[in-house]
Design a protein around this motif. Structure first.
Motif, PDB file in Angstrom:
ATOM      1  N   LYS A  74       0.734  -1.156  -0.278  1.00 43.93           N
ATOM      2  CA  LYS A  74      -0.373  -0.228   0.207  1.00 43.93           C
ATOM      3  C   LYS A  74       0.524   1.423  -0.419  1.00 43.93           C
ATOM      4  N   LEU A  75       1.653   1.402   1.301  1.00 42.27           N
ATOM      5  CA  LEU A  75       2.913   2.182   0.888  1.00 42.27           C
ATOM      6  C   LEU A  75       3.265   2.641  -0.342  1.00 42.27           C
ATOM      7  N   TYR A  76       3.844   1.877  -0.970  1.00 45.27           N
ATOM      8  CA  TYR A  76       4.820   1.462  -2.558  1.00 45.27           C
ATOM      9  C   TYR A  76       3.439   2.337  -3.900  1.00 45.27           C
ATOM     10  N   LEU A  77       2.243   1.994  -3.784  1.00 45.47           N
ATOM     11  CA  LEU A  77       1.628   2.221  -4.193  1.00 45.47           C
ATOM     12  C   LEU A  77       1.061   3.788  -4.031  1.00 45.47           C
ATOM     13  N   GLN A  78       1.007   3.963  -2.615  1.00 42.54           N
ATOM     14  CA  GLN A  78       0.945   5.070  -2.256  1.00 42.54           C
ATOM     15  C   GLN A  78       1.849   7.048  -2.483  1.00 42.54           C
ATOM     16  N   ALA A  79       2.977   5.954  -2.779  1.00 39.45           N
ATOM     17  CA  ALA A  79       3.830   6.289  -3.442  1.00 39.45           C
ATOM     18  C   ALA A  79       3.819   6.588  -5.333  1.00 39.45           C
ATOM     19  N   ILE A  80       3.449   6.244  -5.662  1.00 41.39           N
ATOM     20  CA  ILE A  80       3.071   5.373  -7.492  1.00 41.39           C
ATOM     21  C   ILE A  80       1.564   6.962  -8.001  1.00 41.39           C
ATOM     22  N   ARG A  81       0.742   6.821  -6.899  1.00 40.89           N
ATOM     23  CA  ARG A  81      -0.087   7.514  -6.761  1.00 40.89           C
ATOM     24  C   ARG A  81       0.376   9.408  -6.675  1.00 40.89           C
ATOM     25  N   PHE A  82       1.365   9.117  -6.203  1.00 46.97           N
ATOM     26  CA  PHE A  82       1.796  10.673  -5.412  1.00 46.97           C
ATOM     27  C   PHE A  82       2.742  11.611  -6.765  1.00 46.97           C
ATOM     28  N   TYR A  83       3.119  10.017  -6.976  1.00 45.09           N
ATOM     29  CA  TYR A  83       4.180  10.884  -8.596  1.00 45.09           C
ATOM     30  C   TYR A  83       2.841  11.060 -10.077  1.00 45.09           C
ATOM     31  N   LEU A  84       2.128   9.915  -9.809  1.00 44.35           N
ATOM     32  CA  LEU A  84       1.194  10.367 -10.866  1.00 44.35           C
ATOM     33  C   LEU A  84      -0.282  12.014 -10.603  1.00 44.35           C
ATOM     34  N   ASP A  85       0.066  11.575  -9.228  1.00 46.35           N
ATOM     35  CA  ASP A  85      -1.562  12.968  -8.940  1.00 46.35           C
ATOM     36  C   ASP A  85      -0.765  14.403  -9.301  1.00 46.35           C
ATOM     37  N   ASN A  86       0.808  14.199  -9.086  1.00 45.93           N
ATOM     38  CA  ASN A  86       1.659  15.814  -8.998  1.00 45.93           C
ATOM     39  C   ASN A  86       2.135  15.622 -11.256  1.00 45.93           C
ATOM     40  N   PHE A  87       1.945  15.001 -11.212  1.00 44.39           N
ATOM     41  CA  PHE A  87       2.936  14.550 -12.653  1.00 44.39           C
ATOM     42  C   PHE A  87       3.302  15.762 -13.081  1.00 44.39           C
ATOM     43  N   SER A  88       1.953  16.733 -13.435  1.00 41.88           N
ATOM     44  CA  SER A  88       2.601  17.748 -14.987  1.00 41.88           C
ATOM     45  C   SER A  88       3.693  18.995 -13.885  1.00 41.88           C
ATOM     46  N   THR A  89       3.814  18.738 -12.614  1.00 49.88           N
ATOM     47  CA  THR A  89       4.463  19.459 -12.052  1.00 49.88           C
ATOM     48  C   THR A  89       5.959  18.782 -11.735  1.00 49.88           C
ATOM     49  N   LEU A  90       5.812  17.669 -11.438  1.00 44.39           N
ATOM     50  CA  LEU A  90       7.018  16.372 -11.016  1.00 44.39           C
ATOM     51  C   LEU A  90       7.569  16.221 -11.823  1.00 44.39           C
ATOM     52  N   ARG A  91       7.110  16.581 -13.701  1.00 42.81           N
ATOM     53  CA  ARG A  91       7.660  14.747 -14.280  1.00 42.81           C
ATOM     54  C   ARG A  91       9.206  15.066 -15.024  1.00 42.81           C
ATOM     55  N   ASP A  92       9.909  16.206 -14.767  1.00 37.51           N
ATOM     56  CA  ASP A  92      11.496  16.251 -14.360  1.00 37.51           C
ATOM     57  C   ASP A  92      11.950  16.520 -14.017  1.00 37.51           C
ATOM     58  N   ASP A  93      11.445  16.772 -12.327  1.00 36.29           N
ATOM     59  CA  ASP A  93      12.390  16.710 -11.084  1.00 36.29           C
ATOM     60  C   ASP A  93      12.734  15.186 -10.726  1.00 36.29           C
ATOM     61  N   THR A  94      13.805  15.671 -10.542  1.00 33.39           N
ATOM     62  CA  THR A  94      15.191  14.689 -10.477  1.00 33.39           C
ATOM     63  C   THR A  94      14.805  13.656  -9.409  1.00 33.39           C
ATOM     64  N   THR A  95      14.286  13.979  -8.464  1.00 34.11           N
ATOM     65  CA  THR A  95      14.204  12.940  -7.416  1.00 34.11           C
ATOM     66  C   THR A  95      12.754  12.551  -7.362  1.00 34.11           C
ATOM     67  N   ALA A  96      11.583  13.381  -8.648  1.00 35.04           N
ATOM     68  CA  ALA A  96      10.371  12.941  -8.479  1.00 35.04           C
ATOM     69  C   ALA A  96      10.825  11.429  -8.887  1.00 35.04           C
ATOM     70  N   ILE A  97      11.505  11.693  -9.784  1.00 37.03           N
ATOM     71  CA  ILE A  97      11.263  10.578 -11.018  1.00 37.03           C
ATOM     72  C   ILE A  97      12.013   9.302 -10.807  1.00 37.03           C
ATOM     73  N   GLU A  98      13.068   9.583  -9.432  1.00 40.08           N
ATOM     74  CA  GLU A  98      13.998   8.408  -9.027  1.00 40.08           C
ATOM     75  C   GLU A  98      12.407   7.975  -7.984  1.00 40.08           C
ATOM     76  N   LEU A  99      11.867   8.281  -7.314  1.00 38.98           N
ATOM     77  CA  LEU A  99      10.789   8.247  -6.817  1.00 38.98           C
ATOM     78  C   LEU A  99       9.795   7.583  -7.504  1.00 38.98           C
ATOM     79  N   ALA A 100       9.731   7.626  -8.345  1.00 39.88           N
ATOM     80  CA  ALA A 100       8.597   6.986  -9.282  1.00 39.88           C
ATOM     81  C   ALA A 100       9.344   5.125  -9.437  1.00 39.88           C
TER      82      ALA A 100
END
Length: 408
Positions: A74-100
């Motif tokens: 559930k935690l991993y799914l939470q992280a995936i959804r965090f990335y998807l929900d904020n995709f427009s602002t985080l798509r090019d963020d290096t840390t967010a990409i590593e998180l995803a």
């Protein structure tokens, strides 16, 4: 720009805390109802993930992954959804990409099947190769052959194959991992596109993966090959025929049906000269296989193939060797229809010789030999007449030997 990203992340953190709390209460109630212990450690990680910065979120995932006993899906799914929900602002963020990437990989390693839809959304939305690779690798671990999402993965490979055919750029690493994922899933719906990937001219490592994947698919191999030969691109039909003939798991009957279908497809007439040449080569190879398999059910197609090849030799479109093979294929059919066709051809050759026209000695010998193999007395009169014409001694001797067999 940085300020807007910061505000968006903080806002989502607040929403996440609210959602996590609500989810925690729901999960605790469910656990009590099912007499299962509630996972307080999971809830703690989920809260820390929700309130932490991007770097902290990555650290939370790392710590959770080290927990013995797992249970962090559930935690991993939470992280995936965090990335998807904020995709427009985080798509090019290096840390967010590593998180995803990390979250996607962990979901697969944890065999957390509820994450499949979100993993597919991550694969589709992200243009980052690393994210796509992580997502498709986990999908390969999580999807079952009969799930609808498998069709989406197959269609993705189909799209990439078509782009490659048109000479467009494709992401080889993603294609390679998609092939591996389909191999793990094992759905026979992927056969056509995996076979295409193995023969389109991709780099060798991709072709090898595709060939290996074909061996892992479950289902009726014969039906799959027939589909490629019937509906595949012209350049895939001959490799499909050759591949099938090498499969020990296919029966003689299966191989005969495949070769017969290949001959039928090879007889098609198309305006594109390159495709027509590919179909011609398919025809010739199919005839060779039918000769070896002695598939009498293909007689009518073999007759059409002989007629077509005879015309092509006269027009200089193919070599005499292919005509000799077509004659041998008729001989291998073992049917009256095949004997009738060869007898009529011998009659034509006799007419040529009688009118002083040139008759190829090898062709005449091949016709007589295969009439002998067929052993049908429909050829008797034409064989006898060769004895009175100005054929070379070898041809007359061959006719005499076949006639003697008829008299026995």
């Amino acid at each position: 720009m940085k300020r807007s990203i910061f505000i968006s992340v903080v806002f989502f953190m607040m929403l996440s805390l609210i959602n996590v709390s609500a989810q925690q209460a729901q999960d605790q109630n469910q656990a009590q109802t099912q007499n299962e212990p509630d996972n307080k450690m999971l809830f703690a990680y989920q809260k820390n993930f929700a309130r932490g910065s991007l770097a902290t979120k990555v650290q939370v995932l790392q710590d959770a992954a080290s927990e013995e006993g797992g249970g962090m899906g559930k935690l991993y799914l939470q992280a995936i959804r965090f990335y998807l929900d904020n995709f427009s602002t985080l798509r090019d963020d290096t840390t967010a990409i590593e998180l995803a990437k990390y979250a996607a990989r962990l979901a697969g390693e944890a065999s957390y099947t509820p994450a499949t839809e979100d993993l597919w959304n991550m694969f589709r939305q992200s243009s980052n190769v690393g994210v796509k690779v992580a997502a498709i690798q986990s999908l390969g671990r999580l999807l079952n052959p009969d799930e609808q999402l498998v069709t989406s993965v197959v269609n993705y490979l189909k799209t990439q194959n078509n782009k490659f055919r048109r000479g467009e750029d494709v992401e080889n690493q993603v294609i390679a991992e998609t092939i591996t994922a389909l191999s793990r899933i094992g759905s026979n719906t992927a056969f056509s596109e995996l076979f295409a990937a193995a023969h389109l001219g991709y780099p060798q490592h991709i072709e090898e993966r595709a060939l290996e994947a074909l061996e892992n698919l479950e289902g009726d191999i014969s039906r799959m090959v027939l589909k490629v030969i019937e509906a595949g691109f012209a350049q895939e039909k001959l490799p499909a025929l050759n591949w099938a003939m090498e499969q020990d798991t296919l029966s003689k009957e299966d191989k005969g049906e495949i070769a017969q279908k290949a001959l039928s497809e090879g007889l098609a007439q198309v305006s594109d000269q390159e495709k027509q040449e590919r179909l011609r080569e398919l025809r010739f190879e199919a005839a060779r296989q039918l000769t070896e398999l002695e598939r009498s059910e293909a007689t009518s197609l073999v007759i059409d193939h002989f007629d077509r090849t005879n015309v092509e030799v006269d027009r200089g479109l193919t070599s005499k060797s292919n005509l000799l093979e077509a004659i041998a294929c008729l001989g291998a059919m073992g049917t009256h229809e095949a004997a009738v066709r060869l007898s009529l051809y011998l009659e034509v050759l006799n007419t040529y010789k009688e009118n002083g026209q040139k008759v190829d000695e090898q062709v005449a010998l091949a016709v007589i030999k295969n009439l002998g193999i067929l052993g049908d007395e429909v050829a008797f009169d034409h064989l006898l007449y060769t004895m009175y014409l100005d054929y070379p001694r070898s041809v007359k001797q061959a006719a005499r030997e076949v006639l003697s067999e008829f008299k026995e």
